[in-house]
Design a protein around this motif. Structure first.
Motif, short mmCIF file in Angstrom:
data_model
loop_
_atom_site.label_atom_id
_atom_site.label_comp_id
_atom_site.label_asym_id
_atom_site.label_seq_id
_atom_site.Cartn_x
_atom_site.Cartn_y
_atom_site.Cartn_z
N SER A 266 -12.14 5.15 -3.70
CA SER A 266 -11.07 4.22 -4.06
C SER A 266 -11.62 2.82 -4.35
O SER A 266 -11.21 2.17 -5.30
CB SER A 266 -10.05 4.15 -2.91
OG SER A 266 -9.47 5.40 -2.67
N ILE B 150 -5.62 8.68 -3.99
CA ILE B 150 -6.65 7.76 -4.46
C ILE B 150 -6.14 6.89 -5.60
O ILE B 150 -6.41 5.68 -5.64
CB ILE B 150 -7.91 8.55 -4.89
CG1 ILE B 150 -8.58 9.14 -3.65
CG2 ILE B 150 -8.89 7.66 -5.64
CD1 ILE B 150 -9.83 9.93 -3.93
N VAL C 58 -1.86 5.21 1.31
CA VAL C 58 -2.52 5.33 2.62
C VAL C 58 -1.49 5.70 3.68
O VAL C 58 -0.41 5.11 3.74
CB VAL C 58 -3.23 4.02 3.01
CG1 VAL C 58 -3.94 4.16 4.34
CG2 VAL C 58 -4.20 3.60 1.92
N ASN D 146 -13.18 9.29 0.53
CA ASN D 146 -11.97 8.84 -0.17
C ASN D 146 -11.89 7.32 -0.20
O ASN D 146 -11.46 6.74 -1.21
CB ASN D 146 -10.73 9.43 0.50
CG ASN D 146 -10.59 10.91 0.25
OD1 ASN D 146 -11.15 11.46 -0.71
ND2 ASN D 146 -9.86 11.60 1.12
N ILE D 147 -12.29 6.67 0.88
CA ILE D 147 -12.32 5.20 0.89
C ILE D 147 -13.36 4.71 -0.11
O ILE D 147 -13.10 3.80 -0.91
CB ILE D 147 -12.63 4.67 2.30
CG1 ILE D 147 -11.47 4.96 3.25
CG2 ILE D 147 -12.91 3.16 2.27
CD1 ILE D 147 -11.71 4.53 4.67
N THR E 175 -3.97 4.13 -4.32
CA THR E 175 -4.79 3.19 -3.55
C THR E 175 -5.59 2.30 -4.48
O THR E 175 -5.72 1.09 -4.25
CB THR E 175 -5.73 3.95 -2.60
OG1 THR E 175 -4.96 4.81 -1.75
CG2 THR E 175 -6.53 2.98 -1.75
N VAL F 193 -6.77 7.39 3.35
CA VAL F 193 -6.42 7.42 1.93
C VAL F 193 -6.02 8.84 1.55
O VAL F 193 -6.84 9.77 1.60
CB VAL F 193 -7.60 6.95 1.06
CG1 VAL F 193 -7.26 7.10 -0.42
CG2 VAL F 193 -7.95 5.50 1.38
N SER G 276 0.84 -1.19 0.00
CA SER G 276 0.00 0.00 0.00
C SER G 276 0.88 1.24 0.00
O SER G 276 1.74 1.40 0.87
CB SER G 276 -0.92 0.00 1.23
OG SER G 276 -1.69 1.16 1.28
#
Length: 467
Positions: free
Chosen positions: A175, A52, A44, A171-172, A55, A49, A41
């Motif tokens: 993504s 983006i 992050v 944002n999560i 991710t 995040v 990752s």
């Protein structure tokens, strides 16, 4: 394996890794792992995040590796873990007064009670992630764990509400959705980890889950089967790595390798005469690092994290006498040597490592028993908890469980139970739907006609009484 059970996928978006695990419960209630993939990752930081695009690439890479482990999978929906500095929690109390006091308390009453808590006033920049009931109150009876089936006028409960920053949650969502997936639910990471490493006795005895991740350390405290407290400590394994990098003047990759291979959480356990040789950069002479000095750096940061744990336990009045189950250490950072001893020395509470093999069936790969996958396994268990309690209906296209058009057509025909009424032996779905609509309209017309007759009769009786 139980072929009727759905396949559920947990997606752990962490600071150092992104992991995707697909599992299904067998006939014994254990998880059969059907697919596993992970990827580094890079987008992050501290559980949030911040890039983006990076991710998305990491999520897609983890999915590709998961597909490589089982080409028959078709992943559409996932349960996603959430953590980060922005996570907060608060305690609330809610009540409802039931209109039908003769009827038993039902799941509908509990759902209404929980849904009302989503109207709790919180800062405009925050969003409620989850509402967790702790104890119910029915009229004058308190400390009730399962009120369904009881009788009462007033039903209330104490709630633990978890909130997060709206932008961090968006944002999560972006993504995951741009990776071609749909989020079925967001789950606080320490709660997912707790589900993976704890049994029923642990929940009752009183335990504190300390999930040491890459960017944060997540805390969840349980007592007498109730979630008492959650917190996010803003330090994790990445902070230890950066401390080593800055303190010893090495590259970040070298610092991570030294931490994993030679790191001690207790400096007293490290040998005085042990050294690590680091290759020099661009022709420079090699550098020798003392294992003792490395351990001092690690211990300083880990002691700070454990001081935060002690602070939170004192805030809620939980001391070593109440935590009979002790502290359960999990997450990637829990693999540091002698961390158990440091935890017990700092907190005064017994400690152990929590491995996510409590609910796994035999035959899985050994890597999945590492503490770093506790969150991902716990997300699958959370999905099954929803499924078994029918709290959220699982989508038909969840994972390789697609109902065909023919099966839908046959189900629609069977629901009518009067195929003789059709002129065509093989009616289409559209014809069936049209027929059902006509039947509903006819039933409604009959009901209205009956009501009209009753109203006319009522007024006729009143006129006759006056005469």
């Amino acid at each position: 394996m139980n072929q009727e059970a759905p396949i559920i996928v947990g997606l752990d978006i962490g600071t150092t890794k992104i992991a995707a695990i697909a599992g299904r419960k067998n006939e014994y209630g254990k998880l059969e792992i059907l697919g596993f993939g992970k990827a580094p990752s890079f987008g992050v930081q501290h559980g949030m995040v911040l890039n983006i695009d990076q991710t998305i690439k990491a999520i897609r890479q983890a999915l590709e590796n998961c597909y490589a482990s089982n080409p028959n999978l078709e992943i559409n929906e996932v349960y996603v873990g959430i953590a980060g500095h922005h996570i907060k929690s608060l305690q609330t109390r809610g009540d409802i007064v039931r209109s039908d006091t003769e009827a038993e308390i039902s799941q509908k009453d509990i759902d209404q009670l929980i849904n009302d808590q989503y109207k709790t006033v919180i800062p405009a920049s925050d969003q409620i992630i989850d509402v967790i009931p702790q104890q119910y109150i029915v009229d004058s009876l308190q400390n009730i764990t399962y009120p369904i089936g009881m009788s009462g006028v007033k039903v209330g409960a104490n709630f633990h509400i978890i909130t997060g920053d709206k932008n961090a949650i968006r944002n999560i969502n972006r993504s995951v959705e741009k990776s071609g997936l749909k989020i079925h639910d967001l789950v606080l990471q320490p709660l997912a980890s707790a589900a993976a490493v704890m049994c029923d006795m642990d929940f009752e005895a009183g335990v504190a889950i300390v999930d040491i991740g890459g960017g944060t350390t997540d805390l969840a405290v349980f007592y007498e089967g109730i979630l008492k407290h959650t917190a996010v400590i803003p330090y994790g394994g990445e902070n230890i790595t950066n401390d080593i990098k800055n303190g010893l003047g090495v590259l970040k990759t070298q610092a991570e390798q030294m931490k994993v291979q030679f790191g001690y959480a207790l400096a007293d356990e490290a040998k005085n005469n042990a050294y690590i040789t680091i290759p020099g950069l661009r022709g420079q002479s090699p550098k020798e690092i003392s294992v003792k000095n490395l351990a001092h750096i690690i211990q300083a940061r880990m002691s700070e994290i454990m001081d935060f744990v002690v602070y939170h336990l004192k805030q809620i009045g939980m001391d070593n006498k109440m935590l009979n189950g002790g502290i359960i250490l999990t997450g990637g950072g829990s693999q540091l040597k002698h961390l158990i001893q440091l935890t017990e020395y700092t907190t005064g509470v017994s400690a152990r490592i929590g491995y996510p093999n409590e609910h796994l069936a035999s035959g899985h790969i050994d890597e999945l028993t590492k503490p770093m996958y506790a969150t991902c396994v716990g997300l699958i268990l959370k999905g099954y908890n929803d499924y078994e309690n029918d709290r959220r209906a699982l989508e038909e296209n969840y994972v390789k469980i697609n109902t065909s058009y023919l099966a839908k057509e046959q189900a629609a025909k069977a629901a009518l139970q009067d195929e003789d009424a059709w002129e065509d032996d093989e009616p289409t779905v559209e014809q069936i739907q049209e027929r059902k609509a006509k039947e509903r309209n006819a039933s409604l017309k009959t009901f209205l006609d009956r009501m009209k007759t009753k109203i006319i009769d009522m007024f006729t009786e009143e006129e006759d009484a006056k005469l």
